[in-house]
Design a protein around this motif. Structure first.
Motif, short mmCIF file in Angstrom:
data_model
loop_
_atom_site.label_atom_id
_atom_site.label_comp_id
_atom_site.label_asym_id
_atom_site.label_seq_id
_atom_site.Cartn_x
_atom_site.Cartn_y
_atom_site.Cartn_z
N GLY A 88 4.27 3.02 4.70
CA GLY A 88 5.43 3.74 4.22
C GLY A 88 6.71 2.93 4.28
O GLY A 88 7.73 3.33 3.72
N CYS B 87 -3.90 -1.14 -2.69
CA CYS B 87 -3.48 -0.46 -1.47
C CYS B 87 -3.99 0.97 -1.51
O CYS B 87 -3.82 1.67 -2.50
CB CYS B 87 -1.96 -0.45 -1.32
N ASN B 89 -3.42 2.93 1.38
CA ASN B 89 -2.77 3.59 2.50
C ASN B 89 -1.97 4.81 2.03
O ASN B 89 -1.93 5.12 0.84
CB ASN B 89 -1.91 2.61 3.29
N VAL B 90 -1.29 5.44 2.97
CA VAL B 90 -0.82 6.82 2.76
C VAL B 90 0.01 7.04 1.49
O VAL B 90 -0.33 7.90 0.68
CB VAL B 90 -0.10 7.36 4.02
N SER B 91 1.07 6.27 1.27
CA SER B 91 1.94 6.56 0.13
C SER B 91 1.20 6.32 -1.18
O SER B 91 1.40 7.06 -2.15
CB SER B 91 3.20 5.70 0.19
N CYS B 92 0.37 5.29 -1.22
CA CYS B 92 -0.39 5.02 -2.43
C CYS B 92 -1.46 6.07 -2.65
O CYS B 92 -1.71 6.49 -3.79
CB CYS B 92 -1.01 3.62 -2.37
N CYS B 128 -1.34 -0.90 3.65
CA CYS B 128 0.00 -0.87 3.05
C CYS B 128 0.54 -2.27 2.71
O CYS B 128 0.63 -3.14 3.57
CB CYS B 128 0.95 -0.17 4.00
N LEU B 129 0.92 -2.45 1.47
CA LEU B 129 1.43 -3.75 1.02
C LEU B 129 2.96 -3.83 1.12
O LEU B 129 3.57 -4.79 0.66
CB LEU B 129 1.00 -4.00 -0.43
N GLY B 130 3.58 -2.82 1.70
CA GLY B 130 5.04 -2.85 1.84
C GLY B 130 5.74 -2.65 0.51
O GLY B 130 6.79 -3.23 0.24
N SER B 131 5.14 -1.81 -0.33
CA SER B 131 5.71 -1.58 -1.64
C SER B 131 5.54 -0.12 -2.02
O SER B 131 5.36 0.22 -3.17
CB SER B 131 4.98 -2.48 -2.65
N CYS B 132 5.65 0.74 -1.01
CA CYS B 132 5.27 2.14 -1.13
C CYS B 132 6.18 2.94 -2.06
O CYS B 132 5.82 4.01 -2.51
CB CYS B 132 5.25 2.78 0.25
N VAL B 137 0.06 0.67 -5.81
CA VAL B 137 0.31 -0.75 -5.93
C VAL B 137 -0.97 -1.55 -5.75
O VAL B 137 -1.84 -1.18 -4.97
CB VAL B 137 1.30 -1.19 -4.81
S1 FES Z 1 1.21 2.64 1.19
FE1 FES Z 1 0.67 1.39 -0.50
S2 FES Z 1 2.20 -0.13 -0.49
FE2 FES Z 1 2.69 1.05 1.27
#
Ligand code: FES
Ligand SMILES: Cc1cc2nc3c(=O)[nH]c(=O)nc-3n(C[C@H](O)[C@H](O)[C@H](O)COP(=O)(O)O)c2cc1C
Ligand code: SF4
Lengths: 428, 162
Positions: A88, B87, B89-92, B128-132, B137
């Motif tokens: 995030g 990615c 992770n959560v936001s993606c 997470c790629l730091g581009s949420c 992404v």
């Molecule tokens: S959750 Fe995908 S880039 Fe951060």
């Protein structure tokens, strides 16, 4: 919108170049520090400003600096934590890619304050563009005499290394970062001793986040009182909020600490996507407990979020609409932490795998009510019983979603599956 | 020491390595930077590459291999020409990364976590790629592609000749 301090150069063509940065007043604070202030006066200013660390824990920066022993001969180090891996979070990347000189100026002033002559920026391996821009910025600054042996003609010298990580979330934890910088596996160290006394190569070391160090030039330039006048009492200064998930306009917003969540989401980030309702928010990254729509008036600062049982963390605001399955969110994040566990502590290494299996059972319709309680039990067997804070962080998604959305877990158990399944279209 | 291996850095890579060695006062700190050069140069960190890095730094190959195996960006075996990392992770995942991965699996004929037999492409999921803020992404080699939709993925694949 409030005056921009950290993002003031973002969006200007060539913002990453030295000439652009200087043409906008850059490096004047460094000049002021070197010509007009003693190192201890810089530390005092940072203390007085009330600046608290932006990496996650919110520890007062000036106080952290003052833990570095003054009377120990030999080298000491500053490490800038640019590992940005908390799910995030994407705020430091904006600075690294768009305004690397602001960070370098902050590092230079901080090193002057701390009598450090060698600094490391530990940047996550995937940030190729950020690393490239930082490296070029370092070269430009050295060329211009803003870094290197005699900064601005003074007898203060500073070498800055841009050090790339290689794909490991745990290396964002400060002692794992130090191990990694020493060319080892990123295994967190037992504390104490704290890095301020025994850090990199066993020497006194300060570790600060990118955004934290980027606040330093404006504190020196405009004065600590000015900085302290932004935000709320005990929670001073501007903050970068990285908003992601189900909002109309995700992105990084710079606002004073203490802005309400409602304002941030609805005035700046454009509200919930597709006109849906807000369900839950992780207000400071995946390691911070979820809060619910009813709590949207909370002030986004360290103390106010702690008062509602959550945390500001890294300022990564993850927004979930009313079609989101909280069990699925908890499952995804628990899997992430299990994957990133360095394996040193049994509760973290084994407990997280167990939690993943239970969460999968519930999500895919094989769970029981007893499993929900068992999840909480395992979580409390991990939290506070590990070597580094990742153990505590790792159980938060499951723990906090059960605390706030237990009915949702129970309806999974009752109906033998995920009530949101059709909406999300997921398969096992 | 490298035991009779022929592995050498190219002259450009060697220059980069020399610069790293010169810049770091403590040679252990050069481990990750030199491993990065080797990974790029040889496409993976197999035994010969690890031995070369170790002898370059005057460290034992075991010591270097132990470090290398900890980090996901260092691969012990060769990867595809195009390494696609999505990615999840959560936001993606809130914005549909699972659908993107499934589209790629079907379209490329390779499952996540695998390299296609023709060696052209490796597909994996990453954290997470730091581009949420621009989710979902994916990264292809060093480059990020953001705000993905299946149409956008399709045009990226065409651009890559896949
Ligand atoms: S959750 Fe995908 S880039 Fe951060
Ligand atoms: C598992 C874990 C991951 C962390 N990741 C980061 C990170 O990516 N960036 C960061 O600045 N701090 C991270 N931290 C916090 C650091 O340990 C440290 O507190 C911080 O860099 C201190 O900087 P500050 O005082 O300026 O906030 C992490 C902590 C833990 C436990
Ligand atoms: S809590 Fe987990 S990540 Fe931290 S040291 Fe222990 S095993 Fe490693």
């Amino acid at each position: 919108m409030a005056e921009k301090i950290l993002l003031k150069n973002v969006g200007i063509p060539g913002s990453e170049r030295l000439e652009t940065y200087r043409s906008r007043g850059g490096y004047r604070a460094l000049e002021k520090a070197l010509r007009e202030l003693k190192p201890s006066e810089v530390t005092d200013a940072v203390k007085k400003s009330g600046l608290r660390g932006r990496g996650g824990a919110g520890f007062p920066t000036g106080l952290k600096w003052s833990f570095v022993p003054k009377d120990v001969p030999g080298p000491r180090y500053l490490c800038c934590n640019a590992d940005e891996g908390e799910p995030g979070t994407f705020k430091d990347r904006v600075i690294l890619e768009n305004d690397p000189h602001m960070l370098l100026e902050g590092i230079a002033i901080s090193c002057f304050a701390l009598s450090v002559v060698e600094a490391f920026i530990y940047i996550r391996g995937e940030f190729a563009l950020g690393a490239e821009r930082l490296e070029r910025a370092v070269a430009e600054a050295e060329e211009a005499g803003l870094l290197g042996p005699n900064v601005l003609g003074s007898d203060f010298g500073l070498k800055v290394h841009v050090h790339r990580g290689a794909g490991s979330y745990i290396c964002g934890e400060e002692t794992a970062l130090l191990e990694s910088l020493e060319g080892k596996r990123g295994l967190p160290r037992l504390k104490p001793p704290f890095p301020a006394s025994v850090g990199l190569y066993g020497r006194p070391t300060v570790i600060n986040n990118v955004e934290t160090l980027s606040c330093v030039p404006s504190i020196v330039q405009n004065g600590p009182e000015w900085f302290a006048s932004i935000g709320t009492k005990g929670n001073t200064g501007p903050k970068l909020f990285a908003v992601s998930g189900h909002v109309e306009r995700p992105g990084v917003y710079e606002l004073p600490l203490g802005v309400t969540l409602r304002e941030l989401l609805f005035e700046y980030a454009g509200g919930i996507r597709g006109g849906r309702g807000l369900k839950a928010v992780m207000p400071g990254g995946s390691s911070t407990p979820v809060i619910t729509a009813e709590q949207a008036d909370v002030k986004m600062d360290f103390d106010s979020l702690a008062a509602v049982g959550s945390a500001l963390g890294s300022g990564a605001v993850i927004v979930m609409d009313d079609a989101t399955c909280m069990v699925e969110v908890a499952l995804g994040l628990t899997k992430f932490y299990r994957h990133e566990s360095c394996g040193q502590c049994t509760p973290c290494r084994e407990g997280l795998g167990w939690m993943v299996r239970l969460l999968e059972g519930i999500e895919f319709g094989r769970g029981s009510t007893a499993d929900i309680d068992l999840l909480l039990e395992i979580a409390s067997g991990i939290s506070g019983k590990t070597l580094c804070p990742m153990g505590d962080a790792a159980v938060i998604p499951a723990q906090s979603t059960i605390a706030r959305f237990r009915d949702e877990y129970e309806s999974h158990v009752r109906t033998g599956g995920c009530p949101f399944k059709s909406a999300a279209g997921k398969v096992e | 020491m490298a035991q009779g291996t022929q592995r050498k850095f190219s002259p450009e890579a060697q220059k980069e390595v020399d610069k790293i060695l010169f810049s770091y006062g403590v040679k252990e700190s050069a481990v990750l930077p030199v491993l990065h050069v080797a990974q790029r140069e040889f496409g993976c960190l197999d035994r010969a590459a690890v031995e070369l890095v170790a002898s370059t730094l005057g460290l034992s190959p075991t010591r270097v291999a132990q470090t290398a195996s900890f980090y996901t960006m260092f691969s012990p075996a060769p990867l595809g020409k195009h390494v696609i990392q999505v990615c999840t992770n959560v936001s993606c995942s809130l914005l549909g990364s699972e659908g993107i991965v499934r589209y790629l699996e079907k379209r490329l004929g390779v499952e996540r976590g695998h390299t296609r037999p023709d060696g052209l492409v490796t597909l994996s999921t990453v954290e997470c790629l730091g581009s949420c803020g621009t989710a979902p992404v994916m990264a292809v080699n060093d480059r990020y592609f953001e705000n993905l939709t299946t149409e956008k993925v399709e045009s990226i694949l065409r651009e890559l000749g896949l």
